[in-house]
Motif scaffolding. Structure first.
Motif, mmCIF file in Angstrom:
data_model
loop_
_atom_site.group_PDB
_atom_site.id
_atom_site.type_symbol
_atom_site.label_atom_id
_atom_site.label_comp_id
_atom_site.label_asym_id
_atom_site.label_seq_id
_atom_site.Cartn_x
_atom_site.Cartn_y
_atom_site.Cartn_z
ATOM 1 N N GLY A 31 -6.553 2.452 -11.341
ATOM 2 C CA GLY A 31 -7.265 1.242 -11.015
ATOM 3 C C GLY A 31 -6.481 0.305 -10.266
ATOM 4 O O GLY A 31 -5.278 0.023 -10.130
ATOM 5 N N ARG A 32 -7.394 -0.770 -9.589
ATOM 6 C CA ARG A 32 -6.798 -1.391 -8.589
ATOM 7 C C ARG A 32 -6.011 -2.661 -9.550
ATOM 8 O O ARG A 32 -4.950 -3.012 -8.951
ATOM 9 N N ASP A 33 -6.533 -3.035 -10.322
ATOM 10 C CA ASP A 33 -5.496 -4.375 -10.990
ATOM 11 C C ASP A 33 -4.113 -3.677 -11.370
ATOM 12 O O ASP A 33 -3.209 -4.544 -11.149
ATOM 13 N N ASP A 59 0.908 -1.182 0.060
ATOM 14 C CA ASP A 59 -0.028 0.124 -0.028
ATOM 15 C C ASP A 59 0.903 1.408 -0.036
ATOM 16 O O ASP A 59 0.622 2.280 -0.511
ATOM 17 N N LYS A 110 -2.759 5.328 -6.334
ATOM 18 C CA LYS A 110 -3.870 5.340 -5.914
ATOM 19 C C LYS A 110 -4.577 6.834 -5.963
ATOM 20 O O LYS A 110 -5.507 7.309 -6.522
ATOM 21 N N ARG A 138 -2.639 -1.198 -10.621
ATOM 22 C CA ARG A 138 -1.873 -0.914 -9.101
ATOM 23 C C ARG A 138 -1.123 -2.275 -8.672
ATOM 24 O O ARG A 138 0.162 -2.100 -8.273
ATOM 25 N N ARG A 139 -1.865 -3.372 -8.736
ATOM 26 C CA ARG A 139 -1.235 -4.500 -8.088
ATOM 27 C C ARG A 139 -0.183 -5.013 -9.093
ATOM 28 O O ARG A 139 0.957 -5.316 -8.444
#
Ligand SMILES: Nc1ncnc2c1ncn2[C@@H]1O[C@H](COP(=O)(O)OP(=O)(O)OP(=O)(O)O)[C@@H](O)[C@H]1O
Ligand SMILES: [Mg+2]
Lengths: 263, 356
Positions: free
Chosen positions: B109-111, B97, B104, B113-114
Motif C-alpha cells: 500500500g501507498r502509506d 518512485d 508497488k 511504500r512511502r
C-alpha cells in the motif's frame, strides 16, 4: 561576406522561394473571394460547410484509431525484436519499408479483392467493416514512420537492462511495457502518432476507392467544383500538417534524460 | 538447516554452442554472508550471477535459495534484488518512485511504500532526495539509489554485478564500504561480482576465486591471500614475487636459492632432486632489515623506489630476479635511493612453493 557564403545564401533563397512562392500565391488567392479587397470569406465558407465538418471529424476519428492500433502493433513488436530476436531486425526494417514501395492504389485493390462482400472475410460488406479496413490500411501506410520513430526511441534507452531491473523486482512483461518502456519512449511514440495523423488527414486514394466520407476525397471534390475554397482548404491542410510536425519538434525537448556519470 | 545452506549452487554449467563458459561450479553459503566472485575478465562471473538471477538458463546444475530450488523459476518470481553496473535506474521515474517500484509490484500500500522509501533514503544517506530524477544525481548517488531500489522489497538475496566499476576511484572505495555496512545492518545474503582483487579482499566474508569457468579457490580473504591453493589464486590475488630455486635434497626438504641452501617446510611430494621450482612471497614479507623470524637473506641492488603513501615499495634486483619489497613509510628515516646495495631478509616459512 565571403563568396562561398554568398552562394550558400543564394541557393537557400532559391530553395525558400520554391516553397514559399506557391504558398503565398495560394494564400493570396484564397483571400480574393470578394471582388476588390481581401477577406476571409472563403475560409468562412469552408468552415460553415457541414461536409467539411463531417469529413474532417471522420478522418480525425479514423486517424486516432490508426494511431492507437499502430502503437499497439509496433511498440511490442519492436520491443520483442530488440530484446529477444535482434537477428530479425533487418527483416523488420524491410517489411516496414514495403508501404513506401507498394503504391496505395495497389494496396487498396488488393484489399478490395481480398475482403469484398462475397469473400470469406467480407470487410467491405458493411460501413463499419470498411471503416475497420480503412483504419488498418492507414496503420500500414504509417508503418514506415511509426516503426522508425519507435525504434529510434528504444535505441536511446538500454531496454535490456531496464527490463531486467524491472523483472528482478517482480514485474511481468505487461507492466514492464506499460510502466517502464512506453513512458520512456513516449516522445518518440507521439512523434510517430503526429506523422500518422498528418498522413491520414489528407489521404485520398484509399478513402476514395473504399468510398468512405473522409477529408481527402472532400478536398478533391471541392477542388474540382469551386474556385476560392480549394485554396483556403489547401492552406488549412498545410497548417494542420505543419502543426503536427511542429508538435514533434516541441516534444523532442521532453525526451527522457539519462546520465552515465562516474562521480 | 537452510540458514547454513542458504544459497546452494550445485554443478552449475553453462554452454554457449560448443564453448562451456561455466564448468560445473558448486558452492554453498550461509545466510547473511557477503560473497565475492572474483576472477579475470571472461571467466564466467557475470554468467553465474545471471543464472542465479534467472536471466540465463543453466545448461546443467541447480540453484537453491533458502531451501527452495529456483533453477526453473522465472526471474520475476525469485524474490531477489540486483544492482547493475550501468545503474539502470528508470529514467521516467523519480528517486522515490524508483525505490518504490518493487514495493508497488508486490502490491504494498501507498502509506507503507512511502515509509519504506524514506527508510531507504536514510539508509543510503540521501534523505529528501525522493523528488529528484536520476539524471540530476551523480554516478555514486545513482548507484546508491539503485541499491536502495534493490533492497526495498526485502529480497532473499542481493546480487551485485560490478556495481562500482563505472565510478571514479575515490567513490569506488567509499561506496564499497557503504555497501558493506548496509549489508551488515540488514543481514542480507549478498553475491558481489568483481575483477578487482582489492575490492574483494576488503569487503567479503568469503571469496570465490574463478578462472576460465572454474573455481580455483573458495575461502576467507585471509585464507586466499595467505594460503593460496593454486598458482592462479596466488598470482591473481595480491602482489607476488617469484624467486627461482632448485631442489638439492628432496628428502631433507632442501633447496638452493641464490647460492644458499635453505630448508623448505612442507615440500609437496613428487618433487625430485634437481627440480626447478618457484618460491613465491608477498612483498610485505620481504624486509630490508632483519626481523626476528628472518632466516634467509639475499643481497641485491635497489632498482627503483616508489612512494605509495603509507607504503614505500622498493624494486630490488636480486642477482637478476626483480622483486618488490614493501616497507612502511617512516618519516624520520632517510628514504633509500636507486643504486643502493641492500640485503633482503625473509623467513622460509613465508615462502610458498609453486611448481614451475
Ligand atoms: N550470450 C553469449 N553467447 C556466447 N558467449 C557468451 C555469451 N555471454 C557470455 N559469453 C561468453 O562467456 C564467457 C564468460 O562471460 P562473463 O560475462 O560471465 O564473464 P565475466 O567473468 O563476467 O567477465 P567480465 O569481468 O569481463 O565481466 C565470455 O568468454 C563470454 O564471451
Ligand atoms: Mg561481467
Amino acid at each position: 561576406m565571403k563568396p562561398n557564403k554568398l552562394w550558400a545564401w543564394i541557393v537557400f533563397g532559391i530553395g525558400a522561394a520554391y516553397f514559399l512562392v506557391p504558398l503565398i500565391a495560394t494564400f493570396e488567392f484564397s483571400l480574393k473571394m470578394r471582388r476588390g479587397y481581401y477577406s476571409f470569406d472563403s475560409y468562412a465558407s469552408v468552415f460553415s460547410d457541414p461536409r467539411f465538418q463531417t469529413t474532417f471529424g471522420y478522418s480525425t476519428l479514423i486517424g486516432l484509431f490508426a494511431i492507437v492500433v499502430g502503437i499497439l502493433v509496433v511498440v511490442p513488436a519492436v520491443y520483442f525484436v530488440r530484446l529477444r530476436l535482434p537477428h530479425l531486425r533487418p527483416l523488420m526494417e524491410f517489411i516496414t519499408l514495403l508501404p513506401l514501395i507498394i503504391p496505395a492504389i495497389v494496396l487498396v485493390y488488393g484489399y478490395i479483392r481480398l475482403y469484398n462482400s462475397s469473400s470469406i472475410i467480407p470487410f467491405t460488406g458493411s460501413a463499419l467493416g470498411t471503416d475497420v479496413l480503412l483504419t488498418c490500411a492507414y496503420v500500414t501506410l504509417a508503418l514506415p514512420y511509426m516503426y522508425r520513430a519507435v525504434d529510434t526511441g528504444m535505441r536511446a534507452i538500454d531496454i535490456k537492462t531496464l527490463t531486467e531491473a524491472a523483472q528482478i523486482m517482480g514485474a511481468d512483461t505487461a507492466r514492464i511495457i506499460t510502466s517502464i518502456i512506453l513512458p520512456n519512449i513516449l516522445v518518440a511514440v507521439l512523434s510517430g502518432a503526429f506523422l500518422t495523423f498528418a498522413i491520414v488527414i489528407g489521404e485520398f486514394t484509399i478513402a476514395s476507392l473504399l468510398n468512405r466520407p473522409a477529408f481527402g476525397p472532400y478536398l478533391q471534390n471541392i477542388g474540382a467544383n469551386r474556385a476560392y475554397e480549394p485554396s483556403a482548404l489547401a492552406i488549412i491542410s498545410f497548417i494542420i500538417t505543419w502543426g503536427a510536425m511542429g508538435m514533434i519538434q516541441l516534444l523532442a525537448r521532453f525526451a527522457p534524460r539519462t546520465s552515465a556519470r562516474t562521480d | 538447516m537452510s540458514d547454513e545452506h542458504f544459497l546452494r549452487v550445485e554443478n552449475l554449467t553453462k554452454t554457449y554452442g560448443t564453448t562451456t563458459v561455466v564448468k560445473g561450479v558448486s558452492f554453498d553459503f550461509a545466510k547473511g554472508e557477503f560473497i565475492s566472485l572474483l576472477g579475470p575478465s571472461g571467466c564466467g562471473k557475470t554468467t553465474i550471477l545471471r543464472m542465479i538471477a534467472g536471466f540465463e538458463t543453466p545448461s546443467r546444475g541447480s540453484i537453491t535459495v533458502d531451501g527452495e530450488n529456483i533453477t526453473a523459476i522465472p526471474p520475476n518470481q525469485r524474490r531477489l534484488g540486483m544492482v547493475f553496473q550501468a545503474y539502470a535506474l528508470f529514467p521516467n521515474l523519480n528517486v522515490g518512485d524508483n525505490i518504490a517500484f518493487g514495493l508497488k509490484v508486490a502490491g504494498i500500500g501507498r502509506d507503507e511504500r512511502r515509509t519504506r522509501v524514506e527508510e531507504m533514503l536514510k539508509l543510503i544517506g540521501l534523505p529528501g532526495y525522493d523528488k529528484r530524477f536520476p539524471y540530476e544525481l551523480s554516478g555514486g548517488q545513482q548507484q546508491r539509489v539503485a541499491l536502495a531500489r534493490a533492497i526495498a522489497p526485502r529480497p532473499r538475496l542481493l546480487l551485485l554485478d560490478e556495481p562500482l566499476s563505472a565510478l571514479d576511484a575515490k567513490i569506488r572505495v567509499s561506496l564499497r564500504q557503504e555497501i558493506r555496512a548496509i549489508q551488515r545492518e540488514l543481514g542480507i545474503t549478498t553475491v558481489f561480482v568483481t575483477h578487482d582483487q582489492e575490492e574483494a579482499l576488503s569487503i567479503s566474508d568469503r571469496i570465490v576465486v574463478m578462472n576460465a569457468g572454474d573455481i580455483e579457490q573458495l575461502g576467507t580473504p585471509h585464507d586466499i591471500y595467505n594460503r593460496p591453493a593454486t598458482r592462479f589464486a596466488a598470482t591473481f590475488v595480491g602482489q607476488l614475487n617469484t624467486l627461482p630455486a632448485r631442489i638439492s635434497d628432496a628428502a631433507a626438504g632442501q633447496a638452493n636459492l641464490g647460492g644458499r641452501t635453505i630448508t623448505l617446510p612442507g615440500l609437496p611430494s613428487g618433487i625430485v632432486n634437481g627440480a626447478e621450482i618457484g618460491l613465491a612471497i608477498r612483498p610485505e614479507m620481504l624486509s630490508p632489515v632483519p626481523r626476528a623470524e628472518s632466516d634467509i637473506s639475499l643481497d641485491g641492488t635497489i632498482h627503483d623506489v616508489s612512494f605509495l603513501g603509507s607504503v614505500v615499495r622498493l624494486r630490488v634486483d636480486l642477482q637478476g630476479t626483480m622483486v618488490n619489497v614493501d616497507t612502511f613509510n617512516d618519516q624520520s628515516a632517510v628514504p633509500p635511493s636507486r643504486g643502493d646495495a641492500v640485503a633482503v631478509h625473509m623467513a622460509s616459512r613465508d615462502l610458498m612453493i609453486l611448481p614451475r
